[in-house]
Design an enzyme around this catalytic site. Structure first.
Site: not given
Length: 494
Positions: A108, A189, A218, A270
Site C-alpha cells: 500500500d 498512533r 486508525d 492482518s
C-alpha cells in the site's frame, strides 16, 4: 533524542543502483498499511526530530552520513531533492508542495508514493518509526522508498518514548477498553502521528498522508492528532480518494508506474506489532465462533506447552509506574521487553474478543500482550494496599472514560490530559512491590507490600485489638441499615 536517518532523493522514472540498470521488480513479504490494525510499523512517528542541536550531516558523492554525537547510519544517496521537487507541477487532484507519508515499505505505502506524486504533484518524504515491531520490519526500507520515488526516508527509534509517555500513563490510569483490550494499537498512533507533525515542520511539508482505510479506527487516531498539533496541515488519505479497490488493483498500479511490487503472497492475518502487543485480525477470525489456529500466535507459547514449573517474579513500582523486575531497575522499554520474554514463555496475555470499533461496526481481534498483562496485574494489585475505597471507585470509573478517549484517538484532548493529572496525583503513594506467579497462561498474585499500605494487621486481625471495638458495629449497622428498615416498615404498614 530520537535517532534519525535520511535517504536522499531519487527519480522513479530513472532508477539506478551503483550505475547498474534498473533491477527487475523486487519481491518482499506483504505488509498492508493501516487496515484495521495492520502491521505496526505502517503508521509511524517520533516525538522529537533529532535534526537540531549538535546534529551534523556530512555528504559524499554516494554516501550521506547522519550523526548525532555519533554516526547513526550511512545511507546511499540518489539525486538531489531539488531534482525531484523542482520537476513536479500540479497533479490530477491539485497541488501540494511536500507530503510526509507514514511509510511501511509494504504494498500500500509503496503505491501511495507515486500516487501522491501523480495526483498532487508533490515531493514525498517517507517516515518510519521503530516502536518495537522488530528489526526485521525495517529491512530494505531504504531501497523500497527510493524505488517508489520518495525523496527522503526518515527513520526514528521511539521505543523509550512510546513506553514512557504513552504506555505507562495508560497503565497508571488502569485504562482497559471494553473489559479486555489493553490498547496496544491505540497508544501507538498518537506517538507516530505527533512525529509526523514534527517531521513535517522540519522538512517544510505542507501535508501529511497515511494509508489507513475508511473502515478502521486508525484514520481517526492519526487525523485527530494532526488536527490537535497542527491544524494548518493538509491531510491526504488515499484509501478514501483513489480508485484502487484491492490488492490486485494496487499491484497493477505499481507495475504501471514502474514501482517494484514489494510482496510475494498475502498473509492470511492482518497484524499490528509493537513493544506492547501483537494483534491478529482477518481470515478465520472474522467468524467469532471459530477458535484461532495454534500456529497463529507469535509472542506467546501455547499455555499447554508452557513450562511445567511456575516462575515467580517481583515487580517494583513507584508512583504507580513499574521501575524494576526482580530488583533490577530497567528503562521503560527494556523493562517491558524483559517481561514480554518472561510472560511469553509462560503463555501469558492472550485475549480473544469482539470489540466495538469507533466507526460503528464490531470486529473480532486476538491480542498477545504478555508483558502488559503482567504489569496491569501488578499495578492494580498494589493499589489494593494504597488506595481507599472511595478513591479506588472513582479511579476505576474514570479509567473507563480514559480508555475510551485513547481508543478514539483523543490522546491530546484536554479531558484526557486533565484526567492524567488526576491519575498522577492519586497514585503518588502507590509504591512498593508485587510478587507474581506465572504458570501455564495464568498470572497469580502471591504477595504485595508497600511503605504506604493502608492495611493494618492490628486492626484486621480476628484477635481483639484496641483500635477496633467489635461492639461498635451494632450501632453502625443500625444507622447504615436505617433506609432499608424504614422502607420495610412502610410496606408492612408499621
Amino acid at each position: 533524542m530520537a535517532q534519525s536517518q535520511h535517504i536522499a532523493s531519487c527519480s522513479p522514472a530513472n532508477l539506478s543502483f551503483d550505475g547498474a540498470k534498473k533491477p527487475e521488480p523486487i519481491l518482499y513479504r506483504d505488509k498492508l498499511c493501516c487496515q484495521r490494525k495492520f502491521s505496526s510499523f505502517l503508521e509511524l512517528g517520533a516525538k522529537s526530530s533529532g535534526l537540531h542541536g549538535d546534529l551534523m550531516v556530512h555528504h559524499t558523492p554516494r554516501v550521506t552520513q547522519v550523526l548525532h554525537n555519533r554516526v547513526i547510519q550511512g545511507v546511499l544517496a540518489g539525486k538531489k531533492e531539488s531534482d525531484v521537487s523542482g520537476s513536479l507541477s500540479g497533479g490530477l487532484r491539485g497541488k501540494l508542495n511536500k507530503v510526509v507519508l507514514a511509510y511501511s515499505g509494504g504494498l500500500d505505502t509503496s503505491v501511495i508514493v507515486p500516487w501522491l506524486r501523480e495526483n498532487y504533484g508533490c515531493d514525498v518524504v517517507c517516515f518510519t518509526a521503530d516502536v518495537g515491531q522488530g528489526i526485521t520490519e525495517m529491512d530494505g526500507l531504504e531501497r523500497k522508498a527510493k524505488a517508489s520515488g520518495a525523496s527522503q526516508l526518515i527513520i526514528k527509534d521511539l521505543k523509550e518514548e512510546f513506553v514512557k509517555d504513552y504506555i505507562f500513563p495508560c497503565l497508571r490510569a488502569g485504562a482497559i477498553y471494553e473489559r479486555k483490550y489493553l490498547l496496544g494499537t491505540s497508544m501507538a498512533r498518537p506517538v507516530i502521528a505527533k512525529a509526523m507533525v514534527d517531521v513535517a515542520k522540519e522538512v517544510g511539508a505542507d501535508a501529511v498522508a497515511h494509508g489507513c482505510t475508511g473502515k478502521g479506527n486508525d484514520q481517526v487516531r492519526f487525523e485527530l492528532t494532526f488536527f490537535a498539533l497542527n491544524p494548518e496541515l493538509n491531510v491526504v488519505a488515499p484509501w478514501r480518494e483513489w480508485e484502487i479497490k484491492g490488492r490486485e488493483d494496487a499491484i497493477e498500479y505499481a507495475k504501471k508506474h514502474n514501482v517494484p511490487v514489494p510482496v510475494t503472497k498475502k498473509s492470511i492475518y492482518s497484524r499490528d506489532r509493537n513493544l506492547w502487543h501483537l494483534s491478529h485480525e482477518g481470515d478465520i477470525l472474522e467468524d467469532p465462533a471459530k477458535e484461532p489456529n495454534k500456529d497463529m500466535y507469535m509472542m506467546t507459547v501455547d499455555p499447554e506447552e508452557a513450562p511445567d514449573q511456575p516462575e515467580y517474579i517481583e515487580i517494583g513500582i513507584v508512583s504507580g509506574l513499574p521501575i524494576s523486575v526482580n530488583g533490577k531497575e530497567l528503562s521503560p522499554a527494556l523493562l517491558l521487553s524483559e517481561l514480554n520474554e518472561i510472560g511469553g514463555k509462560h503463555g501469558i496475555g492472550r485475549v480473544d474478543m469482539v470489540e466495538n470499533r469507533l466507526v460503528g461496526m464490531k470486529s473480532r481481534g486476538v491480542y498477545e500482550t504478555p508483558g502488559g498483562t503482567i504489569l496491569f496485574t501488578a499495578a492494580r494489585e498494589l493499589e489494593s494496599l494504597t488506595l481507599d475505597r472511595e478513591t479506588m471507585q472513582v479511579k476505576d470509573s474514570l479509567a473507563l472514560k480514559y480508555a475510551e478517549l485513547v481508543y478514539a484517538g483523543r490522546w491530546f484532548d484536554p479531558l484526557r490530559e486533565s484526567m492524567d493529572a488526576f491519575m498522577e496525583k492519586i497514585t503518588e503513594t502507590t509504591a512498593g512491590s508485587v510478587t507474581l506467579k506465572l504458570y501455564k497462561g495464568s498470572v497469580s498474585v502471591v504477595g504485595r507490600k508497600s511503605p504506604y499500605s493502608l492495611y493494618r494487621e492490628d486492626i484486621s486481625s480476628f484477635e481483639s485489638g484496641q483500635i477496633y471495638n467489635q461492639a461498635d458495629a451494632a450501632g453502625f449497622i443500625r444507622l447504615y441499615g436505617l433506609p432499608t428498615r424504614v422502607r420495610a416498615m412502610l410496606e408492612k404498614g408499621i
